[in-house]
Design a protein around this motif. Structure first.
Motif, PDB file in Angstrom:
ATOM      1  N   SER A 102       0.837  -1.200   0.000  1.00  0.00           N
ATOM      2  CA  SER A 102       0.000   0.000   0.000  1.00  0.00           C
ATOM      3  C   SER A 102       0.870   1.247   0.000  1.00  0.00           C
ATOM      4  CB  SER A 102      -0.931   0.009   1.223  1.00  0.00           C
ATOM      5  OG  SER A 102      -0.187   0.022   2.428  1.00  0.00           O
ATOM      6  N   TYR A 103       0.307   2.324  -0.550  1.00  0.00           N
ATOM      7  CA  TYR A 103       1.005   3.605  -0.651  1.00  0.00           C
ATOM      8  C   TYR A 103       0.023   4.715  -0.285  1.00  0.00           C
ATOM      9  CZ  TYR A 103       3.760   0.523  -3.659  1.00  0.00           C
ATOM     10  OH  TYR A 103       4.460  -0.541  -4.160  1.00  0.00           O
ATOM     11  N   ASN A 104       0.494   5.646   0.529  1.00  0.00           N
ATOM     12  CA  ASN A 104      -0.333   6.769   0.956  1.00  0.00           C
ATOM     13  C   ASN A 104       0.469   8.051   0.768  1.00  0.00           C
ATOM     14  OD1 ASN A 104      -1.945   8.651   2.365  1.00  0.00           O
ATOM     15  ND2 ASN A 104      -2.700   7.063   3.742  1.00  0.00           N
ATOM     16  N   ASN A 105       0.054   8.880  -0.166  1.00  0.00           N
ATOM     17  CA  ASN A 105       0.746  10.144  -0.440  1.00  0.00           C
ATOM     18  C   ASN A 105      -0.251  11.289  -0.396  1.00  0.00           C
ATOM     19  OD1 ASN A 105       3.655   9.362  -1.446  1.00  0.00           O
ATOM     20  ND2 ASN A 105       2.254   7.925  -2.446  1.00  0.00           N
ATOM     21  N   SER A 106       0.150  12.377   0.247  1.00  0.00           N
ATOM     22  CA  SER A 106      -0.746  13.530   0.329  1.00  0.00           C
ATOM     23  C   SER A 106       0.054  14.817   0.279  1.00  0.00           C
ATOM     24  CB  SER A 106      -1.582  13.486   1.608  1.00  0.00           C
ATOM     25  OG  SER A 106      -0.744  13.566   2.750  1.00  0.00           O
ATOM     26  N   LEU A 107      -0.604  15.854  -0.228  1.00  0.00           N
ATOM     27  CA  LEU A 107       0.001  17.177  -0.381  1.00  0.00           C
ATOM     28  C   LEU A 107      -0.995  18.207   0.105  1.00  0.00           C
ATOM     29  CD1 LEU A 107       2.663  18.381  -1.633  1.00  0.00           C
ATOM     30  CD2 LEU A 107       1.304  18.809  -3.694  1.00  0.00           C
ATOM     31  N   ASN A 108      -0.537  19.162   0.927  1.00  0.00           N
ATOM     32  CA  ASN A 108      -1.430  20.179   1.478  1.00  0.00           C
ATOM     33  C   ASN A 108      -0.778  21.554   1.370  1.00  0.00           C
ATOM     34  OD1 ASN A 108      -3.981  20.633   3.331  1.00  0.00           O
ATOM     35  ND2 ASN A 108      -2.343  21.917   4.161  1.00  0.00           N
ATOM     36  N   LEU A 109      -1.530  22.523   0.865  1.00  0.00           N
ATOM     37  CA  LEU A 109      -1.084  23.915   0.762  1.00  0.00           C
ATOM     38  C   LEU A 109      -1.903  24.762   1.720  1.00  0.00           C
ATOM     39  CD1 LEU A 109       0.728  26.002  -0.733  1.00  0.00           C
ATOM     40  CD2 LEU A 109      -1.182  26.301  -2.342  1.00  0.00           C
ATOM     41  N   ASN A 110      -1.224  25.529   2.570  1.00  0.00           N
ATOM     42  CA  ASN A 110      -1.891  26.313   3.613  1.00  0.00           C
ATOM     43  C   ASN A 110      -1.496  27.783   3.518  1.00  0.00           C
ATOM     44  OD1 ASN A 110      -1.131  27.516   6.595  1.00  0.00           O
ATOM     45  ND2 ASN A 110      -3.180  26.626   6.544  1.00  0.00           N
ATOM     46  N   TYR A 111      -2.499  28.644   3.721  1.00  0.00           N
ATOM     47  CA  TYR A 111      -2.258  30.082   3.818  1.00  0.00           C
ATOM     48  C   TYR A 111      -2.911  30.603   5.086  1.00  0.00           C
ATOM     49  CZ  TYR A 111      -2.643  35.110   2.970  1.00  0.00           C
ATOM     50  OH  TYR A 111      -2.573  36.476   3.097  1.00  0.00           O
ATOM     51  N   GLU A 112      -2.144  31.349   5.893  1.00  0.00           N
ATOM     52  CA  GLU A 112      -2.666  31.921   7.128  1.00  0.00           C
ATOM     53  C   GLU A 112      -2.418  33.430   7.139  1.00  0.00           C
ATOM     54  OE1 GLU A 112      -2.306  30.119  11.312  1.00  0.00           O
ATOM     55  OE2 GLU A 112      -0.814  31.738  11.337  1.00  0.00           O
ATOM     56  N   TRP A 113      -3.465  34.189   7.491  1.00  0.00           N
ATOM     57  CA  TRP A 113      -3.385  35.655   7.515  1.00  0.00           C
ATOM     58  C   TRP A 113      -3.944  36.160   8.838  1.00  0.00           C
ATOM     59  CZ3 TRP A 113      -7.425  39.263   4.966  1.00  0.00           C
ATOM     60  CH2 TRP A 113      -7.058  40.609   5.167  1.00  0.00           C
ATOM     61  N   LYS A 114      -3.082  36.785   9.623  1.00  0.00           N
ATOM     62  CA  LYS A 114      -3.505  37.395  10.883  1.00  0.00           C
ATOM     63  C   LYS A 114      -4.058  38.780  10.588  1.00  0.00           C
ATOM     64  CE  LYS A 114       0.065  34.895  13.436  1.00  0.00           C
ATOM     65  NZ  LYS A 114       1.309  35.008  14.257  1.00  0.00           N
ATOM     66  N   THR A 115      -5.326  38.978  10.878  1.00  0.00           N
ATOM     67  CA  THR A 115      -6.004  40.193  10.440  1.00  0.00           C
ATOM     68  C   THR A 115      -5.963  41.338  11.454  1.00  0.00           C
ATOM     69  OG1 THR A 115      -8.112  39.320  11.247  1.00  0.00           O
ATOM     70  CG2 THR A 115      -7.542  38.875   8.944  1.00  0.00           C
ATOM     71  N   ASP A 116      -5.611  41.052  12.717  1.00  0.00           N
ATOM     72  CA  ASP A 116      -5.499  42.130  13.709  1.00  0.00           C
ATOM     73  C   ASP A 116      -4.599  41.683  14.846  1.00  0.00           C
ATOM     74  OD1 ASP A 116      -7.032  40.566  15.530  1.00  0.00           O
ATOM     75  OD2 ASP A 116      -8.892  41.348  14.682  1.00  0.00           O
ATOM     76  N   THR A 117      -4.382  42.574  15.809  1.00  0.00           N
ATOM     77  CA  THR A 117      -3.487  42.291  16.924  1.00  0.00           C
ATOM     78  C   THR A 117      -4.163  41.490  18.032  1.00  0.00           C
ATOM     79  OG1 THR A 117      -4.059  44.412  17.937  1.00  0.00           O
ATOM     80  CG2 THR A 117      -2.134  44.358  16.477  1.00  0.00           C
ATOM     81  N   LEU A 118      -5.463  41.273  17.944  1.00  0.00           N
ATOM     82  CA  LEU A 118      -6.180  40.529  18.975  1.00  0.00           C
ATOM     83  C   LEU A 118      -6.093  39.014  18.766  1.00  0.00           C
ATOM     84  CD1 LEU A 118      -9.431  42.694  19.240  1.00  0.00           C
ATOM     85  CD2 LEU A 118      -7.452  42.684  20.788  1.00  0.00           C
ATOM     86  N   GLY A 119      -5.615  38.591  17.609  1.00  0.00           N
ATOM     87  CA  GLY A 119      -5.512  37.162  17.318  1.00  0.00           C
ATOM     88  C   GLY A 119      -6.468  36.670  16.261  1.00  0.00           C
ATOM     89  N   SER A 120      -7.218  37.562  15.624  1.00  0.00           N
ATOM     90  CA  SER A 120      -8.107  37.165  14.529  1.00  0.00           C
ATOM     91  C   SER A 120      -7.267  36.685  13.344  1.00  0.00           C
ATOM     92  CB  SER A 120      -8.988  38.337  14.106  1.00  0.00           C
ATOM     93  OG  SER A 120      -9.734  38.830  15.189  1.00  0.00           O
ATOM     94  N   LYS A 121      -7.772  35.662  12.639  1.00  0.00           N
ATOM     95  CA  LYS A 121      -6.988  35.153  11.514  1.00  0.00           C
ATOM     96  C   LYS A 121      -7.859  34.378  10.530  1.00  0.00           C
ATOM     97  CE  LYS A 121      -5.421  31.046  14.064  1.00  0.00           C
ATOM     98  NZ  LYS A 121      -4.228  30.298  14.524  1.00  0.00           N
ATOM     99  N   LEU A 122      -7.366  34.319   9.307  1.00  0.00           N
ATOM    100  CA  LEU A 122      -7.991  33.554   8.237  1.00  0.00           C
ATOM    101  C   LEU A 122      -7.081  32.391   7.875  1.00  0.00           C
ATOM    102  CD1 LEU A 122     -10.122  33.267   5.884  1.00  0.00           C
ATOM    103  CD2 LEU A 122      -8.541  34.667   4.517  1.00  0.00           C
ATOM    104  N   ASN A 123      -7.660  31.194   7.748  1.00  0.00           N
ATOM    105  CA  ASN A 123      -6.897  30.007   7.370  1.00  0.00           C
ATOM    106  C   ASN A 123      -7.525  29.360   6.149  1.00  0.00           C
ATOM    107  OD1 ASN A 123      -4.577  28.387   8.395  1.00  0.00           O
ATOM    108  ND2 ASN A 123      -5.334  29.161  10.368  1.00  0.00           N
ATOM    109  N   LEU A 124      -6.709  29.073   5.126  1.00  0.00           N
ATOM    110  CA  LEU A 124      -7.174  28.399   3.921  1.00  0.00           C
ATOM    111  C   LEU A 124      -6.284  27.196   3.656  1.00  0.00           C
ATOM    112  CD1 LEU A 124      -7.724  31.516   1.604  1.00  0.00           C
ATOM    113  CD2 LEU A 124      -9.448  30.307   2.954  1.00  0.00           C
ATOM    114  N   ASN A 125      -6.898  26.050   3.323  1.00  0.00           N
ATOM    115  CA  ASN A 125      -6.160  24.828   3.036  1.00  0.00           C
ATOM    116  C   ASN A 125      -6.730  24.149   1.796  1.00  0.00           C
ATOM    117  OD1 ASN A 125      -4.255  23.983   5.494  1.00  0.00           O
ATOM    118  ND2 ASN A 125      -6.086  24.958   6.331  1.00  0.00           N
ATOM    119  N   ALA A 126      -5.834  23.686   0.934  1.00  0.00           N
ATOM    120  CA  ALA A 126      -6.214  22.854  -0.203  1.00  0.00           C
ATOM    121  C   ALA A 126      -5.328  21.615  -0.177  1.00  0.00           C
ATOM    122  CB  ALA A 126      -6.052  23.607  -1.513  1.00  0.00           C
ATOM    123  N   ALA A 127      -5.920  20.440  -0.368  1.00  0.00           N
ATOM    124  CA  ALA A 127      -5.153  19.207  -0.218  1.00  0.00           C
ATOM    125  C   ALA A 127      -5.544  18.183  -1.276  1.00  0.00           C
ATOM    126  CB  ALA A 127      -5.364  18.614   1.173  1.00  0.00           C
TER     127      ALA A 127
END
Length: 757
Positions: free
Chosen positions: A284-309
């Motif tokens: 058996s073979y298991n291969n995966s690829l994931n691309l992630n983008y993270e954007w912190k939108t303010d100083t309070l800890g708000s953020k946007l996360n996007l993932n494609a896999a």
């Protein structure tokens, strides 16, 4: 054997270039130790338990996997998987994001990660709506230490284990950071032979079968991962993660001696013997690829996360199963039946995950997000059954109307499964005061699937269903010593892809397991109340209701072959009624004698209420005598992990661990008690750690299940996996110990990975 046969039914029903090390500042070290003595090691925060590893002596010279086994509420009964007490499974997160690894490579990753890299471990018994988890799964979130210095570090680990056979493993992990770039990688390999001994009995007082013998499964594994993280600016990061795991199991064998008691056409009882030999090759073979983008939108800890896999899983498996006539002394005669099978499986998945967390100044947080999963599985199964006479010539077969049946008989089944899942969630969390906080949320999921087969019995199967899954959590700190909390969660448990593939896994010519494309998702509703005292003692009451439980049900009936009445047994994967689990757990996490002894102790009771009924094979429509499980049971659970520091310099450690699971009723019968006593000795010498571990000293970790139906049918399973073992390992940590760990990224295909297992 690699087929998901009895193990899934038996145990998982209900119940890891070097730089000079900077010199230590003696004064600083003394100050840290002074703070450690007063710091809270274990506490309850909002919706989770927090185990402060940096304030505990247990982490010294340990691995992440062994540290998790000693974390309150966490256990491992096989040194391969982790469970939260009262939960089906523990899903591993790192820094709030699920690890993008399959189960085997994740275990190796944890066993090659130094525990000194960990700041704290969070145990989330009932995850909120923002988490994509199945059924009653809990979450273990590992929070790594934050270090700022650029450079390279890593560790090498090798070990040898002696159980029934000898096995070995080795791994190398590297972490590198330079300015905005972070790279983390690991490669590991292992080789072992999994040995098991089975005794299987089924039937009634007139006719019965007994199969007894060994199953040997040799495995060679190679896996690893590569994480690349780049800081685009002060507020955003881009990361790419690649994971790979390969397994080869050639020459797996099962040799079962069968004793058949039957009734002949004269009504007389007779006993005959045969011997089934099965040889299987798989890879058996298991291969995966994931691309992630993270954007912190303010100083309070708000953020946007996007993932494609993207995930690609391939498994190729061929088996040759031959049953021979035999004497009582196991002298083999002529070949009776030969079954050859080819059962490949290919899974392709594309996933997208996006979420946004908005934090406000008044301690109010809103999280919103969604996910999309598109999966296609291709299962091109081929099976041929040949029946022979006493001269090993192909026998002539006729149906009830006297028509000749082709021999050998070919049973092709090309099954293609397409699935689309859309998910949306919204959660709101508010800290009303220093004492009181709450979270409320909901997840809405849409599932559309189509299964197509060239088998006329299930040529086209469509599933379309929507689910609204609410969640609520409340936490109240009465004072500095007392804390109470309540949570409610609702979840779905979708069948794994191998469970949907309508293929038979042959044990003998009258004994096999059968997967089922008609299995539908089950629902789980959980209530949990927690009380904590002095951040050391806790009491948890839990109630869980599962609807349409997915399990394997043993259906058996009498069949007539050549004028002889014998028993046929089918383990059918299907939905089997409802189940309630109620538990009360009392626990303690505390250090004694100036931290020379660290003890983690849990004791509790669990009540299982089963309500299942089945008498028809959902694939063929064949009717069987009723299989009923409406039995209730009460059982005792005990777990204790103890670490003794043997010297003042914190270089010698002794571990004594014990767990016990009392008799309890599960879906397929009465599971007899299990327990294991383990010891370990550890020596820390500069950057080297030497460990000797002994598991299941008393040889008590064996599975025995009995079932007796009112209609006279019985079923008995005795499975010995030879869990007693001695393991010796050497770990070497090298490089700059101030390297910052890169971000560990959640994969958009995280739920799909779990369903390939």
């Amino acid at each position: 054997m690699k087929t998901k046969t009895l193990i899934a039914a038996i145990f998982f029903s209900g119940l890891i270039y070097a730089q000079e090390t900077p010199k230590k500042d003696t004064a600083t070290t003394k100050n840290i130790e002074a703070v450690t003595l007063t710091k809270q090691v274990f506490k309850k925060q909002s919706d989770r338990f927090v185990y402060d590893v940096a304030a505990s002596p247990v982490a010294k010279g340990n691995t992440a996997f062994n540290l998790l086994k000693q974390t309150p509420l966490v256990s491992s009964t096989d040194d391969k998987t982790l469970k939260i007490i009262g939960k089906n499974n523990a899903v591993i997160f790192i820094n709030g994001r699920k690890t993008n690894m399959d189960a085997e490579s994740l275990t190796q990753f944890l066993k090659n990660t130094p525990a000194e890299n960990i700041q704290k471990i969070e145990v989330i018994t009932l995850p909120g709506s923002e988490y994509q988890v199945e059924s009653s799964d809990g979450i273990i979130n590992i929070v790594l230490k934050k270090k700022m210095t650029d450079g390279l570090n890593g560790n090498m680990r090798m070990g040898n284990s002696q159980s029934y056979y000898n096995s070995s493993y080795a791994g190398v992990s590297l972490n590198y950071r330079k300015d905005k770039l972070g790279i983390s990688s690991n490669i590991n390999t292992s080789q072992n032979i999994q040995e098991q001994y089975y005794i299987l009995r089924n039937g009634n007082d007139k006719s019965s079968n007994q199969s007894e013998g060994r199953v040997s499964d040799p495995n060679k594994n190679l896996g690893g991962y590569l994480n690349i993280d780049y800081q685009l600016n002060d507020n955003s990061n881009l990361a790419l993660t690649y994971n790979s795991w390969a397994n080869r199991s050639y020459g797996s064998t099962s040799n079962l001696f069968n004793t058949v008691k039957s009734i002949n056409d004269k009504g007389e009882q007779a006993t005959s013997y045969n011997y089934t030999k099965n040889v299987e090759n798989s890879r058996s073979y298991n291969n995966s690829l994931n691309l992630n983008y993270e954007w912190k939108t303010d100083t309070l800890g708000s953020k946007l996360n996007l993932n494609a896999a993207y995930l690609n899983y391939k498994r190729f498996q061929n088996a040759d199963n031959i049953t021979y006539n035999s004497s009582l002394n196991q002298n083999l005669g002529y070949k009776m039946v030969q079954i050859t099978q080819s059962t490949p499986q290919v899974i392709n998945n594309f996933s997208f995950l996006g979420d946004y967390i908005k934090k406000f100044k008044n301690d109010f947080t809103v999280s919103v997000g969604g996910n999309y999963n598109k999966t296609k599985t291709d299962n091109d199964t081929k099976s041929t059954t040949s029946i022979f006479d006493k001269n090993e010539n192909l026998a002539e077969l006729f149906d009830n109307d006297g028509n000749r049946i082709d021999n050998p008989k070919n049973n092709p089944n090309h099954f293609i499964y397409d699935e689309n899942i859309y998910g949306f969630y919204l959660t709101m969390e508010k800290k009303f005061s220093e004492k009181f906080s709450g979270k409320i949320g909901s997840r809405y999921e849409i599932t559309n699937s189509v299964g197509k087969s060239d088998n006329a019995d299930f040529s086209n199967i469509e599933r379309n269903y929507n689910n609204l899954l609410p969640y609520v959590s409340l936490n109240y700190a009465i004072n500095d010593k007392n804390n109470i909390s309540y949570a409610f969660s609702s979840r779905m448990r979708r069948p794994s892809f191998w469970e949907l593939n309508p293929v038979k896994n042959i044990l003998t010519d009258v004994n096999y397991t059968q997967n089922n494309p008609f299995v539908k998702a089950s629902s789980v509703y959980t209530n949990e109340f927690t009380y904590m005292f002095k951040n050391s003692y806790f009491f948890i009451v839990n109630h869980s209701l599962s609807k349409d439980v997915i399990t394997q049900v043993p259906l058996q009936r009498e069949v007539v072959k050549n004028g002889v009445t014998t028993k046929e047994l089918r383990y059918i994967r299907t939905n089997f009624g409802d189940r309630q689990e109620m538990s009360a757990m009392l626990g303690m996490q505390k250090s004694f004698f100036k931290q020379y002894l660290t003890s983690n102790f849990n004791i509790g009771v669990q009540r299982n209420v089963n309500n299942g009924f089945l008498n028809t094979d959902p694939l063929t429509g064949d009717v069987f005598p009723d299989y009923v499980n409406k039995i209730k049971s009460n059982s005792l659970l005990i777990q204790t992990n103890n670490t003794v520091r043997l010297d003042k310099n914190k270089t010698w450690f002794l571990g004594v661990n014990y767990w016990y699971v009392d008799n309890q009723q599960i879906e397929i019968g009465y599971l007899k008690s299990l327990m294991s006593l383990d010891f370990n000795v550890k020596k820390v010498w500069n950057d080297w750690t030497f460990a000797l571990e002994i598991y299941d000293i008393l040889k008590t970790n064996k599975v025995v299940i009995t079932d007796q139906q009112d209609n006279g049918n019985f079923n008995y399973i005795n499975q010995n996996q030879y869990n007693q073992s001695v393991n010796f390992s050497i770990t070497y940590n090298f490089g700059n110990k101030k390297v910052q760990k890169i971000r560990d990224i959640s994969s958009a295909d995280k739920d799909i990975k779990n369903r390939t297992r």
